[in-house]
Design a protein around this motif. Structure first.
Motif, PDB file in Angstrom:
ATOM      1  N   ARG A  20      33.565 -36.735  22.805  1.00  0.00           N
ATOM      2  CA  ARG A  20      33.235 -35.310  22.954  1.00  0.00           C
ATOM      3  C   ARG A  20      34.466 -34.455  23.219  1.00  0.00           C
ATOM      4  O   ARG A  20      34.391 -33.231  23.163  1.00  0.00           O
ATOM      5  CB  ARG A  20      32.238 -35.127  24.109  1.00  0.00           C
ATOM      6  N   THR A  25      30.479 -31.504  17.748  1.00  0.00           N
ATOM      7  CA  THR A  25      30.257 -32.097  19.069  1.00  0.00           C
ATOM      8  C   THR A  25      31.569 -32.514  19.743  1.00  0.00           C
ATOM      9  O   THR A  25      31.565 -32.884  20.906  1.00  0.00           O
ATOM     10  CB  THR A  25      29.348 -33.335  18.965  1.00  0.00           C
ATOM     11  N   ASP A  51      28.224 -40.500  25.528  1.00  0.00           N
ATOM     12  CA  ASP A  51      29.285 -39.527  25.301  1.00  0.00           C
ATOM     13  C   ASP A  51      30.489 -39.826  26.195  1.00  0.00           C
ATOM     14  O   ASP A  51      30.328 -40.163  27.374  1.00  0.00           O
ATOM     15  CB  ASP A  51      28.772 -38.111  25.604  1.00  0.00           C
ATOM     16  N   CYS A  52      31.687 -39.688  25.613  1.00  0.00           N
ATOM     17  CA  CYS A  52      32.923 -40.032  26.326  1.00  0.00           C
ATOM     18  C   CYS A  52      33.993 -38.973  26.120  1.00  0.00           C
ATOM     19  O   CYS A  52      34.065 -38.340  25.068  1.00  0.00           O
ATOM     20  CB  CYS A  52      33.491 -41.346  25.774  1.00  0.00           C
ATOM     21  N   ARG A 109      30.361 -41.845  21.519  1.00  0.00           N
ATOM     22  CA  ARG A 109      30.707 -40.623  20.801  1.00  0.00           C
ATOM     23  C   ARG A 109      31.768 -39.861  21.591  1.00  0.00           C
ATOM     24  O   ARG A 109      31.566 -39.538  22.769  1.00  0.00           O
ATOM     25  CB  ARG A 109      29.454 -39.751  20.643  1.00  0.00           C
ATOM     26  N   LEU A 168      27.951 -38.400  30.810  1.00  0.00           N
ATOM     27  CA  LEU A 168      29.265 -38.268  30.184  1.00  0.00           C
ATOM     28  C   LEU A 168      30.290 -39.034  31.008  1.00  0.00           C
ATOM     29  O   LEU A 168      30.354 -38.862  32.228  1.00  0.00           O
ATOM     30  CB  LEU A 168      29.665 -36.778  30.104  1.00  0.00           C
TER      31      LEU A 168
END
Ligand code: PLP
Length: 218
Positions: free
Chosen positions: A146, A185, A109-110, A144, A84
């Motif tokens: 988060r 999410t 994921d960011c 994506r 992440l």
């Protein structure tokens, strides 16, 4: 006190919905291994080179969180494994993450990093900038969102810290409502460090980043 006791102490206070990131920057691999042996899997680093060096020496199931400012030209080094990225604060950075994620055939994921503190040394977006970023990133299939990340002002003034955390939570809720209403999410509010994680949890944090309280002063 040992790393194990510090970890247990913090875990006792954690509600189920809050994830503990052990911030291991400047600490040796042996200290990370010790925390790992106590079941800790999420670790945070703020420098790409240091995270890479450690990643090679530690078990593959460690979840590595990049929590510091990230330069676009360094994304490629962490793209194969990073779990992440907490510090997305520009479109060009996001584009590079998307590009490197695609090369590695994965989705990264960011979190969007917000400037919530009064200090002007800290990186981060405001809500308007974030909205533009989210709207512009529609076609990026390998990143994506988060949630959000922020750091409160370094101060003893609890009222101020509280209101900064509250501000970040309200930013999260506005983004969720306007852009991610159906995405379960989009669920992460990364806020709270050694000195203020209890306040942060009270204000809605789902992810705390704790360094010195686990590993000792740097
Ligand atoms: C260093 C750092 C932390 C942890 O700070 P402590 O006060 O040691 O808990 C958390 N978040 C970020 C972004 C950091 O750089």
């Amino acid at each position: 006190m040992s790393i194990q006791l510090h970890l247990e102490e913090i875990r006792k206070q954690l509600p189920d919905h809050v994830t503990l990131i052990a911030v291991s920057k400047t600490k040796p691999v042996s200290a990370i291994q010790e925390a790992y042996n106590c079941g800790q899997r999420d670790f945070g680093e703020n420098k790409v080179q240091e995270m890479n060096d450690k990643q090679h020496q530690l078990p593959a199931d460690v979840r590595w969180h990049l929590i510091g400012h990230l330069q676009s030209n360094k994304v490629k080094y962490i793209a194969p494994y990073v779990h992440l990225i907490h510090s997305v604060d520009s479109l060009s950075l996001l584009q590079e993450i998307n590009k490197q994620a695609l090369k590695n055939n994965r989705v990264i994921d960011c979190l969007l990093q917000f400037h919530i503190a009064q200090e002007d040394t800290k990186f981060g977006l405001n809500l308007h900038e974030a909205e533009i970023l989210v709207e512009t990133s529609n076609s990026m299939k390998n990143v994506r969102f988060r949630g959000v990340m922020g750091m409160a002002t370094f101060t003893d003034n609890q009222t101020q810290v509280k209101s900064e955390f509250q501000h970040l939570k309200s930013i999260f809720e506005q983004l969720k409502l306007n852009y991610f209403p159906d995405e379960s999410t989009f669920d992460t509010i990364s806020m709270g460090m050694s000195d203020d994680y209890e306040l942060a949890i009270a204000k809605g944090s789902t992810m705390i980043r704790v360094g010195s309280k686990i590993f000792g002063n740097r």
